[in-house]
Design an enzyme around this catalytic site. Structure first.
Site, PDB file in Angstrom:
ATOM      1  CD1 TRP A 154      -2.687   1.562   0.498  1.00 15.85           C
ATOM      2  CD2 TRP A 154      -2.134   1.754   2.657  1.00 15.85           C
ATOM      3  NE1 TRP A 154      -3.482   2.535   1.056  1.00 15.85           N
ATOM      4  CE2 TRP A 154      -3.162   2.676   2.379  1.00 15.85           C
ATOM      5  CE3 TRP A 154      -1.622   1.686   3.955  1.00 15.85           C
ATOM      6  CZ2 TRP A 154      -3.675   3.521   3.350  1.00 15.85           C
ATOM      7  CZ3 TRP A 154      -2.142   2.523   4.918  1.00 15.85           C
ATOM      8  CH2 TRP A 154      -3.158   3.432   4.614  1.00 15.85           C
ATOM      9  CG  ASP A 236      -2.168  -2.357   7.555  1.00 17.23           C
ATOM     10  OD1 ASP A 236      -3.250  -2.284   8.163  1.00 17.23           O
ATOM     11  OD2 ASP A 236      -1.833  -1.551   6.666  1.00 17.23           O
ATOM     12  CE  LYS A 274     -10.385  -0.226   2.660  1.00 15.96           C
ATOM     13  NZ  LYS A 274      -9.537   0.800   3.176  1.00 15.96           N
TER      14      LYS A 274
HETATM   15  C1  LMR Z   1      -7.078   1.942  -0.727  1.00 17.66           C
HETATM   16  O1  LMR Z   1      -5.987   1.359  -0.728  1.00 17.66           O
HETATM   17  O2  LMR Z   1      -7.649   2.302  -1.762  1.00 17.66           O
HETATM   18  C2  LMR Z   1      -7.777   2.212   0.581  1.00 17.66           C
HETATM   19  O3  LMR Z   1      -7.113   1.546   1.605  1.00 17.66           O
HETATM   20  C3  LMR Z   1      -8.004   3.652   0.825  1.00 17.66           C
HETATM   21  C4  LMR Z   1      -6.759   4.372   1.246  1.00 17.66           C
HETATM   22  O4  LMR Z   1      -6.764   4.992   2.316  1.00 17.66           O
HETATM   23  O5  LMR Z   1      -5.759   4.345   0.518  1.00 17.66           O
END
Ligand code: LMR
Length: 430
Positions: A154, A236, A274
């Site tokens: 992420w 996470d 979520k």
């Molecule tokens: C995403 O990865 O789209 C979600 O977890 C929203 C975010 O905060 O990035």
């Protein structure tokens, strides 16, 4: 007024103290959301940000959440807008911890009481806040030489650890050739390069962005490696119950590390964005798991975490955690919430299958089984950045440059359109 006339008169000013501010690229995920909202095309599709959408493409306030909100409103508790404690709402934290680590409330055994004593929990500004507070805490007290992030991860993990001032390295995660988790590559790199005292970021389930999770056997090997090499696991957990529909299954890795490696310390950033559809309410918790070495360690950890929280934002917001607390303390509401989780996870699985079927029907070049094999909110489609750009420019379909698609943006109405667009770009865009 003065500034205006000075400007008009061409009076020169001293350079701004901030003239050397660097250009910062906007957050890709949120920028994409804005671009989608601004797009007036009737067939536009948002496969960007990870939010749940219904089969009509609409947000879905969970029925269990709505009921909890109605009950809270009816109770008309005059303290409902008061400050929380700095550590947060202790009852909420106990419930969040029990959900994550699998403690049963009833018939508490001494072993369970002891296990709970190992966990120091504080309420956070959702998962991002938990990651952030955790990163700052570790930077201060564990001082890892390196935080190991999966490649890819992420994007916000990068920012969070940079802000905490901890150097980052990546371990291989995605095997582009097989479109699968590169277990061997990850293990080899960590085995050869990770040092004792380093930390590793692990996605508890529904890996973001690839949707590829380790198998249980692979998780066991990762836990052994962390234990043997003295690498600190930082989980996470943003999708518990949302990914598979099962709260237990999606917490399996965290619970395995916790139960099977009791000497190993670790931590978990937990989000309710979520799984409760409470995106804007920022509900989360950070759990630091110690080895329970001394009776006061837990309390000291909480106090140190509170020190960070107080200096940063005083305390997490209250409203969302009241909702979660209401759901988790009411058997009927909790059962309804579990049904809501099933609704969301089932629809996403159904849409994966629908997209896969369409691509197969169209004979789109390449293999597409990965779309149904991946888990959770996202599919790492394998589309190139050029193909992603063409999806946006020609079809008004928005997904991340990496080819990550938020599957919940698919509906029975748009899936054929999306599949045709993919088919076209795969055939015609290099
Ligand atoms: C995403 O990865 O789209 C979600 O977890 C929203 C975010 O905060 O990035």
């Amino acid at each position: 007024m003065i500034a205006d006339s000075e400007t008009q008169a061409g009076v020169s000013r001293k350079p701004s103290l901030f003239s050397s501010l660097p250009q910062v690229a906007g957050d890709e995920i949120f920028a994409l959301s804005h671009a989608y909202i601004a797009d007036n095309h009737p067939q536009k599709v948002s496969l960007g940000i990870g939010v749940y959408r219904t089969n009509e493409g609409k947000p879905w306030p969970l029925p269990s959440v709505r009921k909890a909100e109605e009950q809270l409103l009816a109770e008309n508790d005059i303290t409902r807008h008061e400050y929380l404690a700095i550590e947060g709402d202790v009852k909420f934290l106990d419930l969040a911890r029990d959900l994550m680590f699998g403690f049963e409330d009833k018939n508490e055994s001494p072993a369970q009481q002891q296990a709970k004593q190992r966990i120091a929990s504080v309420q956070t500004v959702s998962g991002t806040g938990a990651n952030h507070v955790g990163a700052l805490f570790l930077a201060m007290y564990l001082k890892p030489k390196t935080i190991w992030l999966s490649n890819p991860s992420w994007a916000n993990h990068t920012a969070i650890w940079d802000l905490a001032g901890v150097p980052r390295k990546t371990y291989p995660y995605y095997n582009a050739a097989t479109r699968s988790f590169d277990f061997e590559g990850a293990m080899r790199t960590l085995e050869e390069e990770a040092q004792e005292g380093d930390a590793i970021l692990l996605h508890a389930c529904a890996h973001n962005p690839t949707g590829l999770d380790p198998t249980k056997e692979q998780w066991k090997a990762i836990a052994d490696l962390c234990e043997r090499k003295g690498i600190f696991p930082f989980f996470d957990s943003a999708y518990q119950g949302f990914a598979s529909g099962s709260l237990e299954e999606d917490a399996w890795a965290v619970r395995y590390f916790f139960n099977e490696k009791p000497g190993m310390e670790m931590c978990v950033a937990q989000s309710f964005s979520k799984n409760c559809g409470l995106y804007g309410q920022r509900v989360g918790a950070f759990h630091l798991v110690t080895n329970g070495e001394s009776p006061d360690l837990r309390e000291r950890a909480v106090k140190n975490l509170c020190h960070i929280i107080r200096g940063e934002y005083s305390m997490a917001p209250r409203h969302g955690s009241e909702i979660v607390k209401k759901i988790l303390t009411n058997e009927q509401l909790k059962a309804e919430w579990i049904q809501d989780l099933d609704v969301m996870s089932s629809r996403i699985k159904k849409m994966r299958k629908a997209l896969y079927d369409e691509l197969v029907r169209l004979g789109t070049p390449g293999t597409w089984e990965h779309i149904v094999k991946q888990n959770g909110m996202f599919s790492y489609t394998g589309l190139t950045p050029q193909q992603v750009l063409a999806m946006k420019e020609k079809y008004h379909i928005y997904l991340l440059k990496s080819g990550r698609a938020s599957v919940s943006g698919l509906t029975e109405k748009n899936v054929e359109y999306v599949a045709r667009a993919i088919d076209d770009v795969v055939r015609n865009v290099a």
